[in-house]
Enzyme design. Structure first.
Site, PDB file in Angstrom:
ATOM      1  N   THR A 210       0.815  -1.220   0.000  1.00 46.93           N
ATOM      2  CA  THR A 210       0.000   0.000   0.000  1.00 46.93           C
ATOM      3  C   THR A 210       0.849   1.271   0.000  1.00 46.93           C
ATOM      4  OG1 THR A 210      -0.054   0.041   2.411  1.00 46.93           O
ATOM      5  CG2 THR A 210      -1.867  -1.107   1.307  1.00 46.93           C
TER       6      THR A 210
ATOM      7  N   CYS B 255       2.520   2.936   9.374  1.00 47.52           N
ATOM      8  CA  CYS B 255       1.657   3.026  10.553  1.00 47.52           C
ATOM      9  C   CYS B 255       2.468   2.854  11.831  1.00 47.52           C
ATOM     10  CB  CYS B 255       0.634   1.879  10.549  1.00 47.52           C
ATOM     11  SG  CYS B 255      -0.689   2.074   9.370  1.00 47.52           S
TER      12      CYS B 255
ATOM     13  N   CYS C  34      -1.868   1.136  15.433  1.00 43.29           N
ATOM     14  CA  CYS C  34      -2.919   1.503  14.472  1.00 43.29           C
ATOM     15  C   CYS C  34      -4.043   0.466  14.476  1.00 43.29           C
ATOM     16  CB  CYS C  34      -2.344   1.613  13.068  1.00 43.29           C
ATOM     17  SG  CYS C  34      -3.569   2.166  11.861  1.00 43.29           S
TER      18      CYS C  34
ATOM     19  N   CYS D 211      -0.086   6.928   7.442  1.00 46.79           N
ATOM     20  CA  CYS D 211      -1.470   6.462   7.500  1.00 46.79           C
ATOM     21  C   CYS D 211      -2.351   7.589   8.043  1.00 46.79           C
ATOM     22  CB  CYS D 211      -1.530   5.250   8.425  1.00 46.79           C
ATOM     23  SG  CYS D 211      -3.166   4.801   8.996  1.00 46.79           S
TER      24      CYS D 211
ATOM     25  N   CYS E 186      -3.830   6.349  11.944  1.00 47.24           N
ATOM     26  CA  CYS E 186      -3.030   6.421  13.177  1.00 47.24           C
ATOM     27  C   CYS E 186      -2.089   7.633  13.179  1.00 47.24           C
ATOM     28  CB  CYS E 186      -2.251   5.135  13.396  1.00 47.24           C
ATOM     29  SG  CYS E 186      -1.034   4.793  12.116  1.00 47.24           S
TER      30      CYS E 186
HETATM   31 ZN    ZN Z   1      -2.239   3.431  10.587  1.00 46.12          ZN
END
Ligand code: ZN
Length: 338
Positions: A26, A30, A34, A61, A64
């Protein structure tokens, strides 16, 4: 490669984990805490810092916010305590507690319990119970009540409980406390019992009656001491618990940091005749990396026998140090194995 410990931290969403992780598929990174779905281990990239993750081309992210100026877990726990302590008359729902600390209700509950040894609800109940009593005699502050309720929970003191531990201080040597005491000669030497109005706060072994009294004086230099023969019953109960297993537990007035209280409570769960190592006790407490902190907490136990720190032995089963002498420890363990 991801080492086992880091992977465990990610699976556990451990808020104490210091790393951030990127997910190769992705391009997002994080914090381990998270709430997003756990990534596949093979897609993980571990970074020591947010900067490293960015340099490697990962984006933070949105859930988080790993790049947000971080509040440490200590800060979050402190903010939870504040919220509770500032609202003594209102029950704070877990959701609200979590929201204030930037975590889910579930996490809030779990982290709170791990740090303080009690659930937020139990803590609020204890505060409130104390509040009622304090309210009767005026002038008690919330902080006093927390302390009195057995939690050393001011943020200052709390800092020491997060596995780092400060040496316990019993309210500045017991200032203003009346401690009744009684000494008796037993099979294990002289035993002294000291008690506040709440319960036993000192049970110690010594070579002589004088040594016994001096041990109490040096533990609580600022307390007012008064002899009370009625406490002989507690001494006899302690000896009976060791020699016959007959369990009559008098109320205990244990005070220490939240961490110490947890360790002492874990000690009380070791059955008579059994022993554990520090490492085993730490694992039982869910703190496998904290054997040393656990050992320190055992060493500061103030109530011998009822809080059976003598049931902790060395890794090879040998009796290790004992606050009241290794030879006594051997004697006590032998008596328990009878
Ligand atoms: Zn995250």
């Amino acid at each position: 490669m991801v080492d086992e410990k880091t992977w465990r931290q990610i699976l556990d969403r451990d808020p104490a984990a210091r790393i951030v992780y990127g997910v190769a598929t992705t391009g997002i990174f994080c914090r381990p805490s998270c709430s997003s779905r756990r990534p596949l281990k093979t897609n993980l990239r571990i970074f020591a810092t947010v900067e490293d993750a960015r340099l490697a081309g990962f984006r933070p992210c949105l859930r988080c916010k790993p790049d947000a100026p971080g509040r440490s877990l200590d800060d979050k726990l402190t903010s939870m305590l504040r919220l509770i302590e500032d609202n003594p008359g209102r029950r704070i729902p877990l959701v609200e507690l979590g929201r204030g600390a930037g975590m889910s209700a579930f996490r809030a509950q779990k982290n709170f319990k791990a740090a303080f040894g009690v659930s937020p609800l139990a803590y609020q109940n204890a505060l409130r119970a104390r509040q009622l009593r304090v309210g009767l005699r005026k002038g008690g502050t919330v902080t006093d009540s927390i302390y009195d309720a057995g939690f050393n929970a001011s943020s200052q003191v709390y800092k020491g409980t997060n596995l780092g531990m400060t040496p316990a201080r019993f309210a500045a040597g017991g200032r203003g406390e009346l401690i009744c005491h009684c000494e008796q000669k037993t099979a294990f030497g002289w035993l002294i019992a000291g008690a506040t109005a709440r319960g036993l706060c000192w049970l110690a072994l010594a070579d002589s009656k004088l040594d016994a009294v001096q041990s109490l004086q040096s533990e609580f230099p600022a307390a007012v001491l008064k002899r009370d023969a009625a406490l002989g019953g507690s001494i006899r109960a302690a000896i009976a618990a060791i020699e016959t297993g007959k369990q009559i537990d008098p109320p205990l007035d244990l005070r220490g940091t939240a961490f110490q209280l947890r360790v002492w409570s874990a000690l009380q769960k070791i059955p008579r005749g059994n022993t554990l190592t520090y490492g085993q006790l730490a694992r039982k407490m869910g703190l496998p990396d904290s054997a040393r902190a656990v050992a320190r907490a055992c060493a500061t136990n103030r109530v011998a026998l009822f809080v059976p720190c003598h049931r902790i032995v060395g890794a090879n089963g040998s009796p290790t140090g004992y606050r009241w002498g290794v030879e006594r420890k051997i004697q006590i363990l032998q008596a328990e194995r009878g």
